[in-house]
Design a protein around this motif. Structure first.
Motif, short mmCIF file in Angstrom:
data_model
loop_
_atom_site.label_atom_id
_atom_site.label_comp_id
_atom_site.label_asym_id
_atom_site.label_seq_id
_atom_site.Cartn_x
_atom_site.Cartn_y
_atom_site.Cartn_z
N GLN A 48 4.49 7.16 -6.36
CA GLN A 48 4.91 7.19 -4.87
C GLN A 48 6.46 6.61 -4.89
N ALA B 93 0.62 6.07 4.81
CA ALA B 93 -0.37 6.93 5.39
C ALA B 93 0.19 7.45 6.78
N ARG C 266 -2.41 2.39 3.31
CA ARG C 266 -3.53 2.56 2.85
C ARG C 266 -3.65 1.91 1.30
N ARG C 267 -4.60 1.52 0.95
CA ARG C 267 -4.86 1.16 -0.53
C ARG C 267 -4.70 2.26 -1.46
N PRO C 268 -3.95 2.10 -2.46
CA PRO C 268 -3.76 3.21 -3.75
C PRO C 268 -5.04 3.60 -4.13
N LYS C 269 -5.32 4.98 -4.44
CA LYS C 269 -6.33 5.55 -4.80
C LYS C 269 -6.56 5.53 -6.33
N GLY C 270 -5.54 4.74 -6.97
CA GLY C 270 -5.67 4.66 -8.47
C GLY C 270 -4.64 3.70 -8.87
N GLY D 284 0.91 -1.19 0.02
CA GLY D 284 0.04 0.11 -0.09
C GLY D 284 0.78 1.02 -0.03
N GLU E 183 -1.18 5.84 -8.63
CA GLU E 183 -0.48 6.31 -7.50
C GLU E 183 0.97 5.55 -6.95
#
Length: 362
Positions: free
Chosen positions: A231, A121, A220-224, A118, A227
């Motif tokens: 990163q 965050a 956290r899980r990627p938003k798309g 992930g 991402e």
């Protein structure tokens, strides 16, 4: 299990580096005689398409060999597919490919971290400051601090959490050169009382330990789908910048930083510790070591890729090859230097392992 995981990662990084040289050569039709992991006597080998693939006894790296280096080779010296007979830019690509492979692998590992673990965050801080590493014969080591200890009190004051706690602890230490400070640490669930006496370095206290916040990194899980790539770009640039800065500091302040240099034993120990933590730690470990291998091999030292590149540059400036006698002396000096340094680091790191220290009565 953690040690085996760390060893597997290091072996994989070496294989990737040497594979970079190997595929850059074969892709250009350049003859290769062997692909070896390790040095010294051959333990396992396999011949395929005229190339010897070998696992050797001394696990301190690896190499790709070319017929040019073998005086007993039956390939004519004027063969156009020998490395030495290829244009300068093709030979430069073969030399640079190992470093490029390690950089590429580090970026891919960071991308994989984003998809598998992930996106970072934030850091969930907990009370105390962790001791990540301890330099031998420095104040922290003399006081009895060990890697993995959690400092919970210094000079009678409880330690909070987060990066602020680290900064406050460092400030207290720097303001107490040559003063004895009572310290309480937690080690394997038990409280340990120690006396810490920072050394005086230009009026500032210094203990010779690497400190870091106590807590866990949240993901956290990627938003798309893109991402993790963005990163990875950010983290790769940051890690590379810090690695280069670290090597620069070692060169300019060698006396102060030489004690922090670690060899393969210490790296495996660190990797084993991270393997037990799980999460994104192993991804970061693999990426960081791969970047360090790339930067290290870029240095203009004999036997390293950077040293080979220097010889190519000199050849380009002169307009003709460097005399073989000079190249041999250059490489032999590098062999003695690197093997000697490796032995020193292995002995130093091994002597600091907890089991060895117990056997020695420390």
């Amino acid at each position: 299990m953690g040690v085996l995981t760390a060893l597997a990662i290091l072996a994989g990084l070496i294989v990737v580096h040497e594979a970079g040289h190997f595929f850059a050569a074969t892709w250009q039709g350049i003859r290769v005689s062997s692909f070896s992991i390790g040095f010294g006597p051959v333990l396992l080998e396999r011949q395929r398409r005229g190339v010897q693939f070998a696992l050797r006894a001394i696990p301190l790296g690896g190499f790709v060999a070319f017929p040019d280096d073998d005086d007993e080779s039956d390939i004519p010296k004027d063969d156009p597919n020998l490395l030495s007979n290829r244009p300068l830019h093709q030979r430069a690509l073969v030399i640079a490919a190992g470093v490029m492979a390690n950089f590429l692998l580090a970026w891919l590992v960071l991308v994989a971290q984003g998809y598998v673990v992930g996106i970072p965050a934030g850091f969930s801080a907990a009370p105390g400051v962790l001791v990540a590493a301890v330099q031998p014969n420095q104040a922290a080591a003399l006081a009895g601090l060990k890697p993995g200890d959690r400092i919970i009190s210094l000079a009678g004051q409880p330690i909070g959490g987060g990066q602020e706690a680290v900064a406050e602890l460092v400030k207290t230490i720097q303001g107490a050169p040559s003063r004895t400070l009572p310290l309480v640490a937690e080690r394997q669930g038990q409280k340990v009382k120690l006396k810490l006496k920072p050394s005086d370095l230009g009026g500032l206290g210094r203990i010779g330990a690497q400190l870091q916040p106590n807590g866990t990194e949240a993901f956290r899980r990627p938003k798309g789908p893109l991402e993790p790539i963005r990163q990875a770009d950010h983290d790769f640039a940051l890690l590379t910048k810090r690695t280069i800065a670290g090597f620069g500091t070692l060169a300019t302040h060698f006396g102060e930083t030489a004690g922090q240099v670690s060899g393969p034993v210490k790296i495996v120990e660190m990797g084993a510790t991270l393997a037990k933590q799980g999460g994104g730690s192993l991804f970061l470990f693999a990426a960081l070591i791969s970047i360090n291998l790339a930067v290290l091999n870029s240095l203009p030292l004999p036997l390293l890729d950077g040293g080979q590149f220097v010889l190519l540059l000199l050849e380009g400036v002169r307009g003709r090859p460097i005399p073989a006698r000079f190249q041999m002396a250059f490489m032999q000096s590098g062999f003695v230097l690197l093997v000697g340094l490796s032995v020193v680091l292995i002995v130093k790191d091994t002597s600091q392992l907890p089991l060895v220290q117990q056997l020695l009565g420390h």
